[in-house]
Design a protein around this motif. Structure first.
Motif, mmCIF file in Angstrom:
data_model
loop_
_atom_site.group_PDB
_atom_site.id
_atom_site.type_symbol
_atom_site.label_atom_id
_atom_site.label_comp_id
_atom_site.label_asym_id
_atom_site.label_seq_id
_atom_site.Cartn_x
_atom_site.Cartn_y
_atom_site.Cartn_z
ATOM 1 N N HIS A 3 32.831 18.185 8.181
ATOM 2 C CA HIS A 3 33.891 19.245 7.138
ATOM 3 C C HIS A 3 34.436 18.521 5.233
ATOM 4 O O HIS A 3 34.623 19.212 4.668
ATOM 5 C CB HIS A 3 35.111 19.404 8.014
ATOM 6 N N LYS A 4 34.464 17.065 5.538
ATOM 7 C CA LYS A 4 34.826 16.192 4.535
ATOM 8 C C LYS A 4 33.401 16.932 2.985
ATOM 9 O O LYS A 4 34.449 17.093 2.127
ATOM 10 C CB LYS A 4 35.116 14.725 4.480
ATOM 11 N N SER A 69 39.014 11.487 -1.019
ATOM 12 C CA SER A 69 40.692 11.642 0.139
ATOM 13 C C SER A 69 40.414 11.404 1.452
ATOM 14 O O SER A 69 39.769 10.836 2.085
ATOM 15 C CB SER A 69 40.205 13.550 0.658
ATOM 16 N N ASP A 70 41.645 10.363 1.735
ATOM 17 C CA ASP A 70 41.681 9.414 2.718
ATOM 18 C C ASP A 70 41.883 10.161 4.311
ATOM 19 O O ASP A 70 41.255 8.918 4.786
ATOM 20 C CB ASP A 70 42.468 8.417 1.966
ATOM 21 N N SER A 71 42.635 11.061 4.545
ATOM 22 C CA SER A 71 42.149 11.722 5.711
ATOM 23 C C SER A 71 41.827 12.280 6.080
ATOM 24 O O SER A 71 40.248 12.036 5.550
ATOM 25 C CB SER A 71 42.903 13.006 4.890
ATOM 26 N N THR A 78 42.202 21.955 8.573
ATOM 27 C CA THR A 78 42.333 20.037 8.024
ATOM 28 C C THR A 78 42.305 20.602 6.697
ATOM 29 O O THR A 78 42.339 20.103 5.742
ATOM 30 C CB THR A 78 42.543 19.357 8.695
ATOM 31 N N MET A 79 40.016 20.900 6.576
ATOM 32 C CA MET A 79 39.868 20.771 5.622
ATOM 33 C C MET A 79 40.820 21.728 4.391
ATOM 34 O O MET A 79 40.617 21.746 3.203
ATOM 35 C CB MET A 79 38.656 21.381 5.786
ATOM 36 N N LEU A 80 41.200 23.042 5.058
ATOM 37 C CA LEU A 80 41.642 23.708 3.522
ATOM 38 C C LEU A 80 42.501 23.098 3.420
ATOM 39 O O LEU A 80 43.034 23.407 2.730
ATOM 40 C CB LEU A 80 42.057 25.678 4.954
ATOM 41 N N LEU A 85 45.611 21.870 -1.772
ATOM 42 C CA LEU A 85 46.802 20.601 -1.745
ATOM 43 C C LEU A 85 45.685 20.429 -2.830
ATOM 44 O O LEU A 85 46.536 19.815 -4.464
ATOM 45 C CB LEU A 85 47.042 19.539 -1.606
ATOM 46 N N LYS A 86 44.575 19.272 -3.484
ATOM 47 C CA LYS A 86 43.615 19.758 -4.354
ATOM 48 C C LYS A 86 43.678 20.775 -5.591
ATOM 49 O O LYS A 86 43.924 19.726 -6.531
ATOM 50 C CB LYS A 86 42.013 18.922 -3.929
#
Length: 143
Positions: A3-4, A69-71, A78-80, A85-86
């Protein structure tokens, strides 16, 4: 693909696409404004190209810095959320840069217009004499 990595690819595609679209739109439509600001077509074209290049450098640099992204991205939701945000930050930076450019060029234009205004016919009065005592209005004489 996890996903990342998918988020990074989508983020880059959207951010770079938005940056290119906004830069082309501002460059095309801003040419008329710059010609009015500078009163010289060649200078306006050169400034327009420099502003466009600076716009690309600033925005694409910001896109690259914000990409990390550190998350942990474990699900599509969560990806969306992280992606929105970005992309929201990229859009805010695009808007702020646009407003700053318009404000600065507007100030320059007003300054140039003030300098080209004709000189007033009379010089301004620098000192007014002190006002005399206030007298009540007199009635007209009857005759």
């Amino acid at each position: 693909m996890d996903h990342k990595a998918a988020m990074y690819l989508v983020y880059l595609a959207i951010s770079v696409g938005l940056t290119v679209w906004v830069a082309i739109t501002l460059s095309r439509n801003g040419q008329i404004f710059l010609e009015d600001v500078f009163a010289d077509t060649r200078l306006a074209r050169a400034v327009n190209q420099l502003l466009t290049m600076g716009f690309y450098l600033l925005n694409l640099g910001f896109v690259a810095v914000v990409m990390q992204s550190d998350s942990t991205i474990g699900s599509l939701s969560t990806m969306l959320e992280s992606l929105s945000l970005k992309i929201g930050l990229v859009l805010l930076v695009l808007g702020v840069l646009h407003l700053c450019n318009v404000w600065l060029l507007g100030r320059y234009r007003r300054s140039r217009l003030r300098q080209t205004q004709p000189v007033p016919p009379l010089p301004p009065v620098t000192h007014l004499p002190p006002a005399g005592p206030h007298l009540p209005p007199t009635a007209p004489a009857r005759g």
